[in-house]
Design a protein around this motif. Structure first.
Motif, PDB file in Angstrom:
ATOM      1  N   HIS A  80       0.835  -1.202   0.000  1.00  0.00           N
ATOM      2  CA  HIS A  80       0.000   0.000   0.000  1.00  0.00           C
ATOM      3  C   HIS A  80       0.871   1.253   0.000  1.00  0.00           C
ATOM      4  O   HIS A  80       2.047   1.185   0.317  1.00  0.00           O
ATOM      5  CB  HIS A  80      -0.892   0.003   1.240  1.00  0.00           C
ATOM      6  CG  HIS A  80      -0.120   0.051   2.525  1.00  0.00           C
ATOM      7  ND1 HIS A  80       0.388  -1.074   3.131  1.00  0.00           N
ATOM      8  CD2 HIS A  80       0.252   1.092   3.305  1.00  0.00           C
ATOM      9  CE1 HIS A  80       1.037  -0.724   4.224  1.00  0.00           C
ATOM     10  NE2 HIS A  80       0.971   0.579   4.357  1.00  0.00           N
ATOM     11  N   GLU A  81       0.284   2.389  -0.332  1.00  0.00           N
ATOM     12  CA  GLU A  81       0.979   3.664  -0.204  1.00  0.00           C
ATOM     13  C   GLU A  81       0.973   4.047   1.268  1.00  0.00           C
ATOM     14  O   GLU A  81      -0.028   3.864   1.956  1.00  0.00           O
ATOM     15  CB  GLU A  81       0.259   4.757  -0.999  1.00  0.00           C
ATOM     16  CG  GLU A  81       0.306   4.563  -2.486  1.00  0.00           C
ATOM     17  CD  GLU A  81      -0.452   5.676  -3.196  1.00  0.00           C
ATOM     18  OE1 GLU A  81      -0.402   6.832  -2.732  1.00  0.00           O
ATOM     19  OE2 GLU A  81      -1.100   5.355  -4.193  1.00  0.00           O
ATOM     20  N   ARG A  84      -1.723   7.155   2.068  1.00  0.00           N
ATOM     21  CA  ARG A  84      -2.927   7.234   1.230  1.00  0.00           C
ATOM     22  C   ARG A  84      -4.127   7.698   2.058  1.00  0.00           C
ATOM     23  O   ARG A  84      -4.125   7.601   3.290  1.00  0.00           O
ATOM     24  CB  ARG A  84      -3.212   5.893   0.560  1.00  0.00           C
ATOM     25  CG  ARG A  84      -3.806   4.841   1.456  1.00  0.00           C
ATOM     26  CD  ARG A  84      -4.134   3.588   0.657  1.00  0.00           C
ATOM     27  NE  ARG A  84      -4.777   2.601   1.502  1.00  0.00           N
ATOM     28  CZ  ARG A  84      -6.092   2.518   1.683  1.00  0.00           C
ATOM     29  NH1 ARG A  84      -6.891   3.358   1.077  1.00  0.00           N
ATOM     30  NH2 ARG A  84      -6.608   1.595   2.483  1.00  0.00           N
TER      31      ARG A  84
END
Length: 158
Positions: A80-81, A84
């Protein structure tokens, strides 16, 4: 494990200690967070920071902005970022209540802590807050110092 007001056990992942110093918290609301699998793994390892994060209302939904959750090293391409935007899970009534407070009273929604509840669900404690002025911060610091000093004096007299 720490204890909550409802006598349920939970594990704190990250706390925003500056929030209570910079803001006067009017109300606290618990919200769920939509996370991916790698984010949950990273949270279980304690790799997160919510110091600069806040919640924002867009349309009829609420989102967690600028919350840092470190990338999980074993997740490779499914990762994942780290910063985010994450959707918060709240009832419509709670979102409407907070939205009206933000619009009318000029308040902000800050994150106070990120934790796993007794059912191992990731939750965020949000605070409906009003910013403190410099003199308010000084007054609260002075009051804390006095209370500390008072406790020391009471301990010495016993």
């Amino acid at each position: 494990m720490a204890k909550d007001d409802k006598n349920s056990a939970y594990k704190v992942i990250a706390m925003n200690r500056k929030a209570r110093h910079n803001y006067q918290i009017e109300e606290e609301i618990e919200a769920g967070v939509m996370l991916t699998g790698s984010e949950v793994k990273s949270l279980r390892a304690g790799e997160s920071n919510i110091t600069d994060s806040y919640a924002e209302i867009k349309g009829k939904e609420m989102f967690l902005i600028n919350c840092y959750i470190k990338e999980y090293e074993q997740a490779n391409r499914n990762n994942h970022e780290s910063r985010r935007v994450r959707k918060l899970l709240l009832h419509r009534k709670e979102i409407n209540k907070m939205s009206s407070a933000v619009q009318r009273k000029g308040m902000t929604i800050v994150t106070l802590k990120l934790y796993f509840n007794d059912k191992n669900k990731a939750k965020v404690m949000l605070g409906l807050a009003r910013g403190k002025k410099l003199h308010d911060k000084r007054a609260s610091d002075k009051e804390k110092d006095w209370n500390r000093q008072k406790e020391r004096l009471l301990k010495q007299s016993d």
